[in-house]
Motif scaffolding. Sequence first.
Motif, short mmCIF file in Angstrom:
data_model
loop_
_atom_site.label_atom_id
_atom_site.label_comp_id
_atom_site.label_asym_id
_atom_site.label_seq_id
_atom_site.Cartn_x
_atom_site.Cartn_y
_atom_site.Cartn_z
N MET A 120 0.89 -1.21 0.06
CA MET A 120 0.14 -0.09 0.06
C MET A 120 0.91 1.28 0.04
SD MET A 120 -3.01 1.04 2.59
CE MET A 120 -3.42 2.85 3.01
N SER A 121 0.39 2.30 -0.96
CA SER A 121 1.39 3.44 -0.71
C SER A 121 0.52 4.56 -0.21
CB SER A 121 1.74 3.96 -2.23
OG SER A 121 0.59 4.13 -2.83
N ILE A 122 1.24 5.70 0.31
CA ILE A 122 0.51 6.73 0.90
C ILE A 122 0.85 7.96 0.35
CG2 ILE A 122 2.86 7.00 2.53
CD1 ILE A 122 1.03 7.56 4.87
N SER A 123 -0.21 8.93 0.16
CA SER A 123 -0.03 10.16 -0.88
C SER A 123 0.85 11.07 0.04
CB SER A 123 -1.42 10.42 -1.27
OG SER A 123 -2.00 11.00 -0.05
N ALA A 124 1.16 12.17 -0.80
CA ALA A 124 1.77 13.30 0.02
C ALA A 124 0.85 13.85 0.64
CB ALA A 124 2.28 14.29 -1.03
N GLU A 125 -0.53 13.99 0.39
CA GLU A 125 -1.52 14.58 1.16
C GLU A 125 -1.62 13.99 2.72
OE1 GLU A 125 -3.22 17.33 1.27
OE2 GLU A 125 -1.57 17.84 -0.33
N GLU A 126 -1.54 12.58 2.74
CA GLU A 126 -1.65 11.77 3.75
C GLU A 126 -0.18 11.98 4.73
OE1 GLU A 126 -4.12 7.80 2.98
OE2 GLU A 126 -2.84 8.28 1.47
N LYS B 253 -0.82 15.34 6.51
CA LYS B 253 -1.98 15.07 7.40
C LYS B 253 -1.26 14.27 8.81
CE LYS B 253 -6.20 13.15 8.48
NZ LYS B 253 -7.05 11.83 8.50
N VAL B 254 -0.61 13.22 8.49
CA VAL B 254 0.16 12.37 9.65
C VAL B 254 1.27 13.46 10.24
CG1 VAL B 254 1.61 10.52 10.16
CG2 VAL B 254 -0.31 10.32 8.66
N ALA B 255 1.95 14.19 9.39
CA ALA B 255 2.94 14.85 10.18
C ALA B 255 2.37 15.98 10.73
CB ALA B 255 3.71 15.74 8.89
N HIS B 256 1.27 16.41 10.62
CA HIS B 256 0.34 17.37 11.26
C HIS B 256 0.00 16.84 12.67
CE1 HIS B 256 -2.03 20.56 13.03
NE2 HIS B 256 -3.05 19.76 12.90
N LEU B 257 -0.68 15.81 12.58
CA LEU B 257 -0.99 14.88 13.71
C LEU B 257 0.00 14.68 14.71
CD1 LEU B 257 -3.63 12.41 12.30
CD2 LEU B 257 -4.21 13.95 13.60
N ALA B 258 1.12 14.47 14.13
CA ALA B 258 2.39 14.26 15.01
C ALA B 258 3.07 15.41 15.28
CB ALA B 258 3.27 13.10 14.37
N ARG B 259 2.75 16.41 14.99
CA ARG B 259 3.42 17.72 15.16
C ARG B 259 4.58 17.88 14.80
NH1 ARG B 259 -1.21 18.43 15.60
NH2 ARG B 259 -2.45 19.41 17.64
N ALA C 223 7.06 19.46 11.30
CA ALA C 223 6.83 20.40 10.42
C ALA C 223 7.67 20.10 9.23
CB ALA C 223 7.11 21.81 10.97
N VAL C 224 7.18 19.14 8.33
CA VAL C 224 8.04 18.74 7.38
C VAL C 224 8.14 19.64 6.15
CG1 VAL C 224 8.06 16.78 5.59
CG2 VAL C 224 6.71 16.37 7.67
N PRO C 225 9.22 20.15 5.98
CA PRO C 225 9.51 20.88 4.82
C PRO C 225 8.88 20.52 3.59
CG PRO C 225 11.42 20.74 5.92
CD PRO C 225 10.33 19.69 6.35
N GLU C 226 8.52 21.22 2.64
CA GLU C 226 7.87 20.89 1.42
C GLU C 226 8.84 19.82 0.55
OE1 GLU C 226 4.30 20.57 -0.64
OE2 GLU C 226 4.53 21.69 0.99
N GLU C 227 10.01 20.36 0.55
CA GLU C 227 10.97 19.69 -0.32
C GLU C 227 11.52 18.28 0.30
OE1 GLU C 227 11.60 22.47 1.37
OE2 GLU C 227 13.54 22.40 2.50
N GLN C 228 11.04 18.11 1.64
CA GLN C 228 11.68 16.83 2.18
C GLN C 228 10.48 15.79 2.09
OE1 GLN C 228 13.90 16.67 5.55
NE2 GLN C 228 14.48 18.52 5.11
N LEU C 229 9.23 16.34 1.77
CA LEU C 229 8.03 15.43 1.67
C LEU C 229 8.05 14.10 0.79
CD1 LEU C 229 5.34 15.83 3.04
CD2 LEU C 229 4.35 17.12 0.93
N GLU C 230 8.75 14.30 -0.44
CA GLU C 230 8.73 13.10 -1.19
C GLU C 230 9.68 11.97 -0.83
OE1 GLU C 230 7.14 12.82 -4.05
OE2 GLU C 230 8.14 10.98 -4.29
N GLY C 231 10.71 12.24 0.05
CA GLY C 231 11.46 11.24 0.74
C GLY C 231 10.59 10.58 1.62
N GLY D 59 3.91 5.48 13.04
CA GLY D 59 2.98 4.88 14.18
C GLY D 59 1.80 5.94 14.45
N THR D 60 2.03 7.18 14.17
CA THR D 60 0.69 7.80 14.31
C THR D 60 -0.15 7.60 12.95
OG1 THR D 60 2.16 9.71 15.06
CG2 THR D 60 0.05 10.41 13.90
N TYR D 61 0.04 7.15 12.05
CA TYR D 61 -0.58 6.58 10.85
C TYR D 61 -1.42 5.37 11.30
CZ TYR D 61 -2.02 4.94 6.25
OH TYR D 61 -2.74 4.71 5.01
#
Lengths: 95, 492
Positions: free
Chosen positions: A1-7, A10-16, A18-26, B366-368
């Motif tokens: 299963m893959s996870i989208s950039a949007e997801e 969202k997860v990064a926000h829930l986990a507090r 601050a992922v910078p846009e340019e590191q999202l892809e990795g 984990g959060t996911y």
Amino acid sequence: MSISAEEVKKVAHLARLAVPEEQLEGYVRNLSNILNLVDQLSAVDTTGVEPMAHPLDMMQRLREDVVTETNHREKYQSVAPEVENGLYLVPKVIE
Amino acid sequence: MSKADSIHTLSLKGIHDGVHSGAFSVMEVTDAYLDRIERFNPELNAYITVTRDSAKAQALEIDNRIRKGELSGPMAGVPYALKDLFCSEGVRTTCASNMLSNFISPYDAHVAAKLKAAGGVLLGKNNMDEFAMGSSNETSAFGVVRNPWDTNKVPGGSSGGGAATIAARLAPMTLGTDTGGSIRQPASFCNITGIKPTYGRVSRYGMIAFASSLDQCGPMAPSAEDCAITLNVIAGLDVRDSTSVDRTVPDYTATLNDSIEGLKIGLPKEFFADGLDAQVGVVIERAIKEFEAKGAIIKEVSLPNSHLAVPVYYVVAPAECSSNLSRFDGVRFGHRCEDPKDLRDLYERSRWEGFGDEVKRRIMIGTYALSAGYYDAYYLKAQQVRRLIKQDFESAFADVDVIMGPSCPTTAFGLGEKKDDPIAMYLEDLYTIPVSLAGLPGMTFPVGFAADGLPVGIQLVGNYFEEARMLNIAHQYQQWTEWHTQVPTKFA
């Protein structure tokens, strides 16, 4: 299963975090790989299997509701980033 | 050879006997180790913090107390190190993270207090993977640790600094922690002995949490006897850890010399299948033959769900880590970002800046897995499969006394070799993770060297609370063999 950039956002926000846009892809790539590894579990038949929360299936030990800790406020606050009059300082929350 | 030049070759018992007979003082022992750390640590990076001044102060005090007859136990006068996730009062405790790079702990972990009260001398805090997340010690914010057997190789992880410390004899004993193999894998890569006790045997109070249903503290040292002496001091009930088990602690040294004749050893066929490096397999099989020659009975067993252990672990451990690490918010302790514009910015930037990549990956997974709509598919499912894995062990233990197999599929790999491939790194722990998920005690001890010249450790798994029997078995092996006394020439 893959996870989208949007997801991932969202997860990064829930986990507090601050992922910078340019590191999202990795993160999208690595998290998708991990979820692929984990996906093997969905094929396992676990009908009627009790989830295992504790290796020894122990119950929570209870104790008397009495004060056991002494006050160490100063000591504990000595490692805080910012305190004032015994209180932890954070940016203003209510205008 | 002068006295100081040979102190590092002594066992814990040898040090204890020497300081109590007056052959040398606690200060001389402490100085000998501090000198070795100064000489060799720059190359290995096995310590994050060396507590030179407090070690010397402790040594002076303990010399006095031994002279007055106030202290005489097996740890009195013995130096040791701690993985840098055990809180030690007044000493920087970093978890190898920028999040805690300036954290001076206001209190002692249970095990740190126990060793202190027993008269041990703290030499310093060992490097590790950040928050114990890693299998190579490359995720440390304080730099990689090098394997004393080949400094281009990793020492394993997460207790990699501790394993390198013992391999190079920069301390006679250290405490590590094991969540999915973090004592056993580095011990195997570095030719030392290490034991992860049954979940709940040793208090986790003051041990910075990663995955609370898996984390367990255990000793790492050259020999099983050293581990037994240490476990005697640290095991037992502590009401400050609600998962600490109320059960009598046996004297782990009392049964070291018991016979192993008739011992039934189970070999899980899944641990000898594809994936095991042949040069490791040869060494493990030779050790099994040695046990057989000494009267052990070898039987094949099966752990049919063990291939699911890595996937289960990468749901359960990140889920618990995501919850545990939420305490690092830049408010009460740890890193805080510059000029936060509001509370959300304070949390998000402090955490982003404080944590390294692997820690952030695991927090997000984990959060996911715990988030609305996914809980049943991931966390609950993983906890169910976890029970199937535990039941496999229960069936196996109906037929055999202990289980043996490789600790790791390979010998130590190269620095940087797996750093950018998390999945390859995770698969390093495929033989150790099932044991952790079941909460069983597991240990590793040296059984020889592979064709590439690097050490190989055998894994020994016991039934719940069978640590005494395991230490006995490893000790017996160490009576007929000398693998555990081997030290890299450069550090001899």
